[in-house]
Design a protein around this motif. Structure first.
Motif, PDB file in Angstrom:
ATOM      1  N   LEU A 283       0.759  -1.099   0.066  1.00 25.15           N
ATOM      2  CA  LEU A 283       0.012  -0.043  -0.210  1.00 25.15           C
ATOM      3  C   LEU A 283       0.959   1.207  -0.034  1.00 25.15           C
ATOM      4  CD1 LEU A 283      -2.811  -1.193   2.511  1.00 25.15           C
ATOM      5  CD2 LEU A 283      -3.181  -0.668   0.065  1.00 25.15           C
ATOM      6  N   PRO A 284       0.592   2.228  -0.911  1.00 26.09           N
ATOM      7  CA  PRO A 284      -0.758   2.327  -1.532  1.00 26.09           C
ATOM      8  C   PRO A 284      -0.737   1.822  -2.814  1.00 26.09           C
ATOM      9  CG  PRO A 284       0.640   4.487  -1.667  1.00 26.09           C
ATOM     10  CD  PRO A 284       1.377   3.550  -0.734  1.00 26.09           C
ATOM     11  N   HIS A 285       0.168   1.134  -3.148  1.00 25.75           N
ATOM     12  CA  HIS A 285       0.138   0.517  -4.437  1.00 25.75           C
ATOM     13  C   HIS A 285      -0.449  -1.004  -4.600  1.00 25.75           C
ATOM     14  CE1 HIS A 285       3.977   3.177  -5.316  1.00 25.75           C
ATOM     15  NE2 HIS A 285       3.065   3.906  -5.387  1.00 25.75           N
ATOM     16  N   GLU A 286      -0.744  -1.255  -5.931  1.00 29.18           N
ATOM     17  CA  GLU A 286      -1.301  -2.635  -6.079  1.00 29.18           C
ATOM     18  C   GLU A 286      -0.085  -3.576  -5.984  1.00 29.18           C
ATOM     19  OE1 GLU A 286      -3.595  -3.081  -9.468  1.00 29.18           O
ATOM     20  OE2 GLU A 286      -5.042  -1.435  -9.081  1.00 29.18           O
ATOM     21  N   THR A 287      -0.223  -4.748  -5.496  1.00 31.07           N
ATOM     22  CA  THR A 287       0.571  -5.941  -5.777  1.00 31.07           C
ATOM     23  C   THR A 287      -0.189  -7.160  -6.239  1.00 31.07           C
ATOM     24  OG1 THR A 287       2.417  -6.981  -4.899  1.00 31.07           O
ATOM     25  CG2 THR A 287       0.694  -6.882  -3.548  1.00 31.07           C
ATOM     26  N   GLY A 288       0.456  -8.605  -6.532  1.00 31.57           N
ATOM     27  CA  GLY A 288      -0.327  -9.381  -7.008  1.00 31.57           C
ATOM     28  C   GLY A 288       0.440 -10.689  -7.170  1.00 31.57           C
ATOM     29  N   GLY A 289       0.044 -11.749  -7.833  1.00 30.05           N
ATOM     30  CA  GLY A 289       0.918 -12.885  -7.855  1.00 30.05           C
ATOM     31  C   GLY A 289       0.096 -14.047  -8.665  1.00 30.05           C
ATOM     32  N   ILE A 290       0.416 -15.114  -8.158  1.00 33.44           N
ATOM     33  CA  ILE A 290      -0.330 -16.317  -8.851  1.00 33.44           C
ATOM     34  C   ILE A 290      -0.881 -17.268  -7.805  1.00 33.44           C
ATOM     35  CG2 ILE A 290       0.997 -16.369 -10.989  1.00 33.44           C
ATOM     36  CD1 ILE A 290       2.588 -18.476  -9.804  1.00 33.44           C
ATOM     37  N   LEU A 291      -1.938 -18.034  -8.192  1.00 35.95           N
ATOM     38  CA  LEU A 291      -2.616 -18.878  -7.313  1.00 35.95           C
ATOM     39  C   LEU A 291      -2.277 -20.253  -7.653  1.00 35.95           C
ATOM     40  CD1 LEU A 291      -6.310 -17.180  -7.633  1.00 35.95           C
ATOM     41  CD2 LEU A 291      -4.505 -16.903  -5.727  1.00 35.95           C
ATOM     42  N   LEU A 292      -1.868 -21.188  -6.548  1.00 39.35           N
ATOM     43  CA  LEU A 292      -1.613 -22.414  -7.013  1.00 39.35           C
ATOM     44  C   LEU A 292      -2.637 -23.325  -6.079  1.00 39.35           C
ATOM     45  CD1 LEU A 292       2.222 -22.276  -6.389  1.00 39.35           C
ATOM     46  CD2 LEU A 292       0.907 -22.458  -8.552  1.00 39.35           C
ATOM     47  N   GLY A 293      -2.881 -24.521  -6.795  1.00 35.97           N
ATOM     48  CA  GLY A 293      -3.895 -25.415  -6.154  1.00 35.97           C
ATOM     49  C   GLY A 293      -4.277 -26.361  -7.059  1.00 35.97           C
ATOM     50  N   PHE A 294      -5.657 -26.733  -7.155  1.00 35.89           N
ATOM     51  CA  PHE A 294      -5.977 -28.003  -7.870  1.00 35.89           C
ATOM     52  C   PHE A 294      -7.539 -27.731  -8.227  1.00 35.89           C
ATOM     53  CE2 PHE A 294      -6.333 -29.295  -3.820  1.00 35.89           C
ATOM     54  CZ  PHE A 294      -7.891 -29.964  -3.495  1.00 35.89           C
ATOM     55  N   ARG A 295      -7.918 -28.304  -9.196  1.00 40.13           N
ATOM     56  CA  ARG A 295      -9.171 -28.194  -9.928  1.00 40.13           C
ATOM     57  C   ARG A 295     -10.102 -29.527  -9.498  1.00 40.13           C
ATOM     58  NH1 ARG A 295      -6.022 -26.354 -13.677  1.00 40.13           N
ATOM     59  NH2 ARG A 295      -6.423 -24.179 -14.390  1.00 40.13           N
ATOM     60  N   THR A 296     -11.315 -29.365  -9.006  1.00 41.61           N
ATOM     61  CA  THR A 296     -12.507 -30.559  -8.922  1.00 41.61           C
ATOM     62  C   THR A 296     -13.326 -30.458 -10.043  1.00 41.61           C
ATOM     63  OG1 THR A 296     -13.979 -29.523  -7.410  1.00 41.61           O
ATOM     64  CG2 THR A 296     -12.110 -30.527  -6.499  1.00 41.61           C
ATOM     65  N   PRO A 297     -14.422 -31.337 -10.352  1.00 41.59           N
ATOM     66  CA  PRO A 297     -15.340 -30.919 -11.145  1.00 41.59           C
ATOM     67  C   PRO A 297     -16.016 -29.570 -10.958  1.00 41.59           C
ATOM     68  CG  PRO A 297     -15.225 -33.136 -10.695  1.00 41.59           C
ATOM     69  CD  PRO A 297     -14.397 -32.338  -9.570  1.00 41.59           C
ATOM     70  N   ASN A 298     -16.286 -29.165  -9.792  1.00 39.74           N
ATOM     71  CA  ASN A 298     -17.003 -27.982  -9.476  1.00 39.74           C
ATOM     72  C   ASN A 298     -16.117 -26.581  -8.892  1.00 39.74           C
ATOM     73  OD1 ASN A 298     -19.515 -29.400 -10.532  1.00 39.74           O
ATOM     74  ND2 ASN A 298     -19.367 -30.374  -8.686  1.00 39.74           N
ATOM     75  N   LEU A 299     -15.088 -27.130  -8.454  1.00 35.93           N
ATOM     76  CA  LEU A 299     -14.159 -25.985  -7.663  1.00 35.93           C
ATOM     77  C   LEU A 299     -12.862 -25.747  -8.308  1.00 35.93           C
ATOM     78  CD1 LEU A 299     -15.076 -27.260  -4.081  1.00 35.93           C
ATOM     79  CD2 LEU A 299     -16.019 -25.324  -5.270  1.00 35.93           C
ATOM     80  N   ILE A 300     -12.348 -24.604  -7.961  1.00 38.63           N
ATOM     81  CA  ILE A 300     -11.034 -24.447  -7.974  1.00 38.63           C
ATOM     82  C   ILE A 300     -10.455 -23.927  -6.613  1.00 38.63           C
ATOM     83  CG2 ILE A 300      -9.197 -22.860  -8.773  1.00 38.63           C
ATOM     84  CD1 ILE A 300     -10.879 -22.103 -11.193  1.00 38.63           C
ATOM     85  N   VAL A 301      -9.733 -25.024  -6.029  1.00 39.83           N
ATOM     86  CA  VAL A 301      -8.974 -24.929  -4.739  1.00 39.83           C
ATOM     87  C   VAL A 301      -7.797 -24.185  -4.713  1.00 39.83           C
ATOM     88  CG1 VAL A 301      -8.685 -26.202  -2.528  1.00 39.83           C
ATOM     89  CG2 VAL A 301     -10.666 -27.064  -4.303  1.00 39.83           C
ATOM     90  N   VAL A 302      -7.741 -23.132  -4.056  1.00 38.63           N
ATOM     91  CA  VAL A 302      -6.308 -22.506  -3.901  1.00 38.63           C
ATOM     92  C   VAL A 302      -5.749 -22.897  -2.411  1.00 38.63           C
ATOM     93  CG1 VAL A 302      -5.481 -20.303  -3.761  1.00 38.63           C
ATOM     94  CG2 VAL A 302      -7.253 -20.593  -5.245  1.00 38.63           C
ATOM     95  N   THR A 303      -4.658 -23.637  -2.683  1.00 40.30           N
ATOM     96  CA  THR A 303      -3.844 -23.970  -1.446  1.00 40.30           C
ATOM     97  C   THR A 303      -2.578 -23.291  -1.278  1.00 40.30           C
ATOM     98  OG1 THR A 303      -2.711 -25.600  -2.764  1.00 40.30           O
ATOM     99  CG2 THR A 303      -4.850 -26.306  -1.577  1.00 40.30           C
ATOM    100  N   ARG A 304      -2.070 -22.329  -2.362  1.00 46.81           N
ATOM    101  CA  ARG A 304      -0.908 -21.557  -1.935  1.00 46.81           C
ATOM    102  C   ARG A 304      -0.929 -20.304  -3.074  1.00 46.81           C
ATOM    103  NH1 ARG A 304       4.036 -25.915  -1.382  1.00 46.81           N
ATOM    104  NH2 ARG A 304       2.711 -27.504  -0.700  1.00 46.81           N
ATOM    105  N   THR A 305      -0.559 -19.270  -2.638  1.00 46.68           N
ATOM    106  CA  THR A 305      -0.316 -18.125  -3.231  1.00 46.68           C
ATOM    107  C   THR A 305       1.116 -17.761  -3.262  1.00 46.68           C
ATOM    108  OG1 THR A 305      -0.790 -16.556  -1.147  1.00 46.68           O
ATOM    109  CG2 THR A 305      -2.666 -17.416  -2.511  1.00 46.68           C
ATOM    110  N   VAL A 306       1.514 -16.978  -4.118  1.00 43.24           N
ATOM    111  CA  VAL A 306       2.703 -16.792  -4.628  1.00 43.24           C
ATOM    112  C   VAL A 306       2.903 -15.181  -5.087  1.00 43.24           C
ATOM    113  CG1 VAL A 306       4.904 -17.075  -6.034  1.00 43.24           C
ATOM    114  CG2 VAL A 306       3.610 -18.913  -5.438  1.00 43.24           C
TER     115      VAL A 306
END
Length: 164
Positions: free
Chosen positions: A9-32
């Motif tokens: 703050l006051p700037h933006e930041t971000g990254g990627i989401l790691l995890g796995f997919r099920t038939p109905n969900l995206i499950v995020v278990t780690r962020t980078v």
């Protein structure tokens, strides 16, 4: 995400989401987090090479079921995904092997109370992937008490059973 968002703050930041997919969900278990030294109050650009390197480190000891499932970034104010964010999500979804998530943590100082989720899915109707339309929908972002390790172990067990 919260700690890195508040630190930027006051700037933006971000990254990627790691995890796995099920038939109905995206499950995020780690962020980078993938830093953008040129980010501002209104922009963040995820750098591809740096993201690849950080993703390799972020996967670290993760089981093979864990992989790239999306992107995240912050907005300093309580504002959801912009048109630019949605266009970038669509471009990523055109190249992905499955649904891709976007999580925008708006106003990181408010912790997890302002999460905006979207999921993009490529609609395979043309023979050329790059021109296929993408469907983007709002998605509920739910926080669970389960640990990343337990979720990843469960996904690994299910994957092993399915392939047997």
């Amino acid at each position: 995400m919260i700690a890195d968002g508040m630190a930027a703050l006051p700037h933006e930041t971000g990254g990627i989401l790691l995890g796995f997919r099920t038939p109905n969900l995206i499950v995020v278990t780690r962020t980078v987090t993938v830093a953008d030294p040129q980010s501002s109050r209104r922009s963040y650009l995820r750098r591809h090479r740096q993201a690849q390197a950080r993703m390799a480190i972020g996967r670290g000891d993760a089981p093979p079921v864990v992989g790239y499932v999306g992107e995240w970034h912050t907005h300093p104010a309580d504002i959801g995904p912009s048109r630019t964010d949605l266009r970038a999500l669509a471009a990523i979804a055109r190249l992905a092997q499955g649904p891709v998530a976007l999580v925008v943590l708006a106003d990181p100082a408010q912790r997890l109370s302002h999460l905006h989720g979207r999921v993009a899915i490529r609609q395979d109707i043309w023979p050329v992937v790059a021109i296929n339309p993408v469907q983007i929908e709002k998605a509920e972002v739910a926080i669970t008490e389960d640990t990343a390790a337990s979720l990843e172990a469960e996904a690994t067990a299910l994957t092993t059973r399915e392939s047997s």
